[in-house]
Enzyme design. Sequence first.
Site, PDB file in Angstrom:
ATOM      1  N   ILE A  14       0.793  -0.732   0.489  1.00 33.84           N
ATOM      2  CA  ILE A  14      -0.085  -0.075  -0.061  1.00 33.84           C
ATOM      3  C   ILE A  14       0.953   1.570   0.037  1.00 33.84           C
ATOM      4  CG2 ILE A  14      -0.636   0.235   2.435  1.00 33.84           C
ATOM      5  CD1 ILE A  14      -3.325   1.151  -0.182  1.00 33.84           C
ATOM      6  N   SER A  36      11.520   0.705   7.416  1.00 33.34           N
ATOM      7  CA  SER A  36      10.777  -0.889   7.173  1.00 33.34           C
ATOM      8  C   SER A  36      12.194  -1.225   7.320  1.00 33.34           C
ATOM      9  CB  SER A  36      10.357  -0.492   5.653  1.00 33.34           C
ATOM     10  OG  SER A  36      10.186  -1.973   5.141  1.00 33.34           O
ATOM     11  N   ARG A  37      11.842  -2.955   7.669  1.00 27.19           N
ATOM     12  CA  ARG A  37      12.751  -3.604   8.039  1.00 27.19           C
ATOM     13  C   ARG A  37      12.899  -4.069   6.454  1.00 27.19           C
ATOM     14  NH1 ARG A  37      13.559  -4.984  13.125  1.00 27.19           N
ATOM     15  NH2 ARG A  37      11.654  -3.997  14.848  1.00 27.19           N
ATOM     16  N   LYS A  90      -5.936   2.797   7.695  1.00 27.64           N
ATOM     17  CA  LYS A  90      -7.165   2.136   8.212  1.00 27.64           C
ATOM     18  C   LYS A  90      -6.773   0.597   7.895  1.00 27.64           C
ATOM     19  CE  LYS A  90      -8.104   0.078   4.222  1.00 27.64           C
ATOM     20  NZ  LYS A  90      -7.725  -1.644   4.168  1.00 27.64           N
ATOM     21  N   ASP A 168     -10.192  -5.933   6.581  1.00 24.80           N
ATOM     22  CA  ASP A 168      -9.819  -4.915   6.637  1.00 24.80           C
ATOM     23  C   ASP A 168     -10.280  -4.127   4.653  1.00 24.80           C
ATOM     24  OD1 ASP A 168      -6.355  -4.271   6.302  1.00 24.80           O
ATOM     25  OD2 ASP A 168      -6.898  -5.089   4.346  1.00 24.80           O
TER      26      ASP A 168
END
Length: 308
Positions: A14, A36-37, A90, A168
């Site tokens: 996303i 971010s990993r 969201k 979701d």
Amino acid sequence: MSPLRVAIVGFGKIARDQHVGAIAATSGATLAAVASRNASLPALPHFATIEELLEKGPLIDAVSLCTPPQVRRAQAAAALAAGKHVMLEKPPGTGVAELDPLIAMARDAKRTLFATWHSRYAPAVEPAREWLAARRIKSVHISWKEDVRVWHPGQTWIWQPGGLGVFDPGINALSILTRILPKPVFVTAAELAFPANCQAPIAANLTLADISGLSITAEFDFRQTGPQSWDIVVETDQGRMALSGGGRRMAVDGKAIEEAPDQEYRELYRRFVALAASGASDVDLAPLRLVADAFLLGKRTIVEPFMD
């Protein structure tokens, strides 16, 4: 005025598909870093965690949390404590009550907390709300069915507790519903289908109502292949209004009234920039409450295991 310097935290599908382009297209916002990993963006500072970003990163004004919902509360709290504005993808969290302390933190710090419902910014949603406001609504039916393998490939978090499963995407429909109807709605019954190997539902049927007894039904399914269905049909005393394409198209008795390209995430960032300029927050929990009540009231059935 200097642009709002935003860091994206969580650089999955996303974030890549929507957030990067939306920030680039938004006057008054600039992408300053990524945390971010597992992923990064060329030419931008990269950090493994939000803690590392806040401690060692460049000057930023805001974070956009695109991580799975199970970890967002702690990340939002850390960002607010560091004086940053916060945008929440969201759903805004895994539960309703966990948002209350964040709302209080944002208020006390005079920082923005923005719980985003991108589907409310689809181009036909506001025209639908205005059209319905002048009519007597008889019934509402939602059909929100898509292929989880297309939209959430390899995302195992969605099947874990707090991942919401089919809710979701289903919460997008509920976010539109709670925007376009003139009265608050509530869940009266639900049927939830859980794969034998998952902790979140793959399908759900909901019955809802408002205080006047309006009949509302919803079908959510993560198993649809081929054409995808993101439709809301409202029967009124002056015809049938249909929202399709996730809110991008509106028709009345089959006649097109509104249709426009997807600009949802650009509208989100325009709203975020405006909120941050004043330190105001926007946290509407109505869609999340409906999902929570569906879990509370839902009759559960076990279906075949899900294999990605």
